[in-house]
Design a protein around this motif. Structure first.
Motif, PDB file in Angstrom:
ATOM      1  N   ASP A  94     -25.440  37.842 -11.385  1.00 22.08           N
ATOM      2  CA  ASP A  94     -24.156  37.412 -11.940  1.00 22.08           C
ATOM      3  C   ASP A  94     -24.303  36.116 -12.737  1.00 22.08           C
ATOM      4  O   ASP A  94     -23.332  35.447 -13.016  1.00 22.08           O
ATOM      5  CB  ASP A  94     -23.137  37.199 -10.817  1.00 22.08           C
ATOM      6  N   TYR A  95     -25.537  35.789 -13.102  1.00 23.98           N
ATOM      7  CA  TYR A  95     -25.755  34.528 -13.795  1.00 23.98           C
ATOM      8  C   TYR A  95     -26.181  34.764 -15.237  1.00 23.98           C
ATOM      9  O   TYR A  95     -27.266  35.278 -15.484  1.00 23.98           O
ATOM     10  CB  TYR A  95     -26.829  33.693 -13.092  1.00 23.98           C
ATOM     11  N   PRO A  96     -25.335  34.410 -16.208  1.00 26.53           N
ATOM     12  CA  PRO A  96     -25.707  34.596 -17.609  1.00 26.53           C
ATOM     13  C   PRO A  96     -26.485  33.410 -18.145  1.00 26.53           C
ATOM     14  O   PRO A  96     -25.987  32.297 -18.196  1.00 26.53           O
ATOM     15  CB  PRO A  96     -24.352  34.711 -18.321  1.00 26.53           C
ATOM     16  N   GLY A  97     -27.707  33.637 -18.503  1.00 26.44           N
ATOM     17  CA  GLY A  97     -28.503  32.574 -19.080  1.00 26.44           C
ATOM     18  C   GLY A  97     -29.808  32.382 -18.345  1.00 26.44           C
ATOM     19  O   GLY A  97     -30.090  33.026 -17.356  1.00 26.44           O
ATOM     20  N   VAL A  98     -30.614  31.460 -18.844  1.00 26.09           N
ATOM     21  CA  VAL A  98     -31.920  31.207 -18.267  1.00 26.09           C
ATOM     22  C   VAL A  98     -31.798  30.156 -17.173  1.00 26.09           C
ATOM     23  O   VAL A  98     -31.169  29.119 -17.357  1.00 26.09           O
ATOM     24  CB  VAL A  98     -32.900  30.713 -19.352  1.00 26.09           C
ATOM     25  N   GLY A  99     -32.371  30.452 -15.993  1.00 25.76           N
ATOM     26  CA  GLY A  99     -32.283  29.529 -14.877  1.00 25.76           C
ATOM     27  C   GLY A  99     -33.109  28.273 -15.104  1.00 25.76           C
ATOM     28  O   GLY A  99     -34.037  28.254 -15.898  1.00 25.76           O
ATOM     29  N   ARG A 100     -32.738  27.218 -14.387  1.00 22.70           N
ATOM     30  CA  ARG A 100     -33.448  25.948 -14.527  1.00 22.70           C
ATOM     31  C   ARG A 100     -33.636  25.337 -13.144  1.00 22.70           C
ATOM     32  O   ARG A 100     -32.703  25.292 -12.345  1.00 22.70           O
ATOM     33  CB  ARG A 100     -32.653  25.004 -15.421  1.00 22.70           C
ATOM     34  N   SER A 101     -34.827  24.871 -12.865  1.00 23.34           N
ATOM     35  CA  SER A 101     -35.110  24.252 -11.583  1.00 23.34           C
ATOM     36  C   SER A 101     -34.320  22.953 -11.440  1.00 23.34           C
ATOM     37  O   SER A 101     -34.186  22.174 -12.388  1.00 23.34           O
ATOM     38  CB  SER A 101     -36.612  23.960 -11.462  1.00 23.34           C
ATOM     39  N   LEU A 102     -33.793  22.680 -10.232  1.00 23.79           N
ATOM     40  CA  LEU A 102     -33.001  21.484  -9.987  1.00 23.79           C
ATOM     41  C   LEU A 102     -33.872  20.278  -9.677  1.00 23.79           C
ATOM     42  O   LEU A 102     -33.421  19.139  -9.773  1.00 23.79           O
ATOM     43  CB  LEU A 102     -32.022  21.732  -8.831  1.00 23.79           C
ATOM     44  N   ILE A 103     -35.122  20.504  -9.268  1.00 28.73           N
ATOM     45  CA  ILE A 103     -36.071  19.424  -9.029  1.00 28.73           C
ATOM     46  C   ILE A 103     -37.389  19.797  -9.699  1.00 28.73           C
ATOM     47  O   ILE A 103     -37.586  20.943 -10.087  1.00 28.73           O
ATOM     48  CB  ILE A 103     -36.301  19.176  -7.516  1.00 28.73           C
ATOM     49  N   THR A 104     -38.284  18.826  -9.818  1.00 28.94           N
ATOM     50  CA  THR A 104     -39.595  19.115 -10.410  1.00 28.94           C
ATOM     51  C   THR A 104     -40.308  20.164  -9.571  1.00 28.94           C
ATOM     52  O   THR A 104     -40.476  20.009  -8.363  1.00 28.94           O
ATOM     53  CB  THR A 104     -40.442  17.839 -10.471  1.00 28.94           C
ATOM     54  N   CYS A 105     -40.690  21.237 -10.217  1.00 27.21           N
ATOM     55  CA  CYS A 105     -41.286  22.359  -9.496  1.00 27.21           C
ATOM     56  C   CYS A 105     -42.249  23.091 -10.418  1.00 27.21           C
ATOM     57  O   CYS A 105     -41.906  23.416 -11.559  1.00 27.21           O
ATOM     58  CB  CYS A 105     -40.182  23.316  -9.021  1.00 27.21           C
TER      59      CYS A 105
END
Length: 288
Positions: A94-105
């Motif tokens: 249900d998520y439109p778009g490219v995900g992004r890490s919330l912390i350095t990973c």
């Protein structure tokens, strides 16, 4: 295509398209159950999606469901690994778009990523229990055209494949997703002998007892590493995927734990549990 709507509605439009693209069908109740909206609101969302790309969606009045259009072209962009994660874990659908890490990973680069359009055809076949005709390239037989009845996606830790009945060889087997080209849903009925309920290797569960490698100087480190209870990690796996897991975890499956403990921190204590498991000779050290 830029969609000028709020984030919540964009998520619902993305959900509509995801269901059409990767399941081949959508019901109003899917939207109602997922987002907790009223039937009228679900109808409006479907109408809005149809206005954006009318060729993507068709209404089947007999079954009272919406189906993927013959000239389907996605509005949203898809990342193959996010799609596979959504299909296998119920995340990200249900998520439109490219995900992004919330912390350095930092994660390992996956060298072989399946194409989204191929995932879409295979996942629709799995969901609707349809046959698929594919071009397949293997190390043993080269290129061939096959008709298969897929029923599951499998991530073995290194690559994605599907479990399916292969009509060419008359048995259940695995097909690597990145080796499939030109998949096409075909007419015909999946026979009873081709259903997953008839796949003995898929339905058989093996219980493996994994322990620290006996040659380790400090076995407690490995016990802590894997959260073992009383020095044993008990794992239940489908026989069809057991050797994949043992290979991924680098488990020494030799009878006398003869593999190098510096590379294999784990040892399979009850190797007899692998008797009759498909492709067990590929498990580390099994034939040693």
């Amino acid at each position: 295509m830029l969609i000028d709507v709020g984030q919540q509605q964009k998520e619902r439009l993305f959900f509509i398209e995801f269901r059409l693209y990767f399941y081949g069908e959508l019901k109003r109740s899917d939207l109602i159950d997922r987002f907790g909206i009223k039937e009228a609101a679900a109808t409006r969302d479907i109408s809005q999606y149809k206005a954006l790309r009318p060729e993507n969606i068709e209404y089947n009045s007999r079954n009272k469901i919406y189906e993927i259009g013959n000239s389907f072209m996605p509005i949203f962009e898809y990342n193959s690994l996010q799609v596979l994660s959504g299909l296998s874990k119920g995340l990200g659908d249900d998520y439109p778009g490219v995900g992004r890490s919330l912390i350095t990973c930092e994660t390992p680069i996956q060298l072989n990523q399946p194409r989204v359009d191929i995932i879409a055809v295979i996942s629709r076949a799995i969901h609707t229990k349809k046959l698929v005709e594919i071009n397949y390239c293997s190390h043993s037989s080269g290129k061939s055209r096959r008709v298969i009845a897929p029923f599951a996606l499998v991530d073995n830790g290194f690559r994605w494949h599907i479990r399916a009945f292969d009509r060419k060889r008359g048995r259940f087997t695995d097909f690597v997703l990145t080796r499939i080209t030109k998949p096409k849903l075909v007419e015909g009925v999946v026979e009873e002998a081709e259903l997953k309920e008839q796949d003995i290797q898929w339905n058989r569960i093996v219980q493996l007892e994994i322990v620290p490698h006996p040659n380790l100087k400090y076995p407690d480190t490995t016990t802590l590493d894997f959260g073992m209870e009383n020095g044993v990690l008990s794992v239940n796996l489908r026989a069809a995927v057991a050797w994949y897991a043992l290979q991924r975890w680098n488990v020494d499956c030799s009878e006398g734990h003869i593999l190098d403990h510096r590379q294999h921190h784990l040892w399979l204590r009850n190797r007899a549990a692998l008797y009759g498991v498909e492709s067990v000779d590929l498990a580390p050290g099994y034939n040693s």
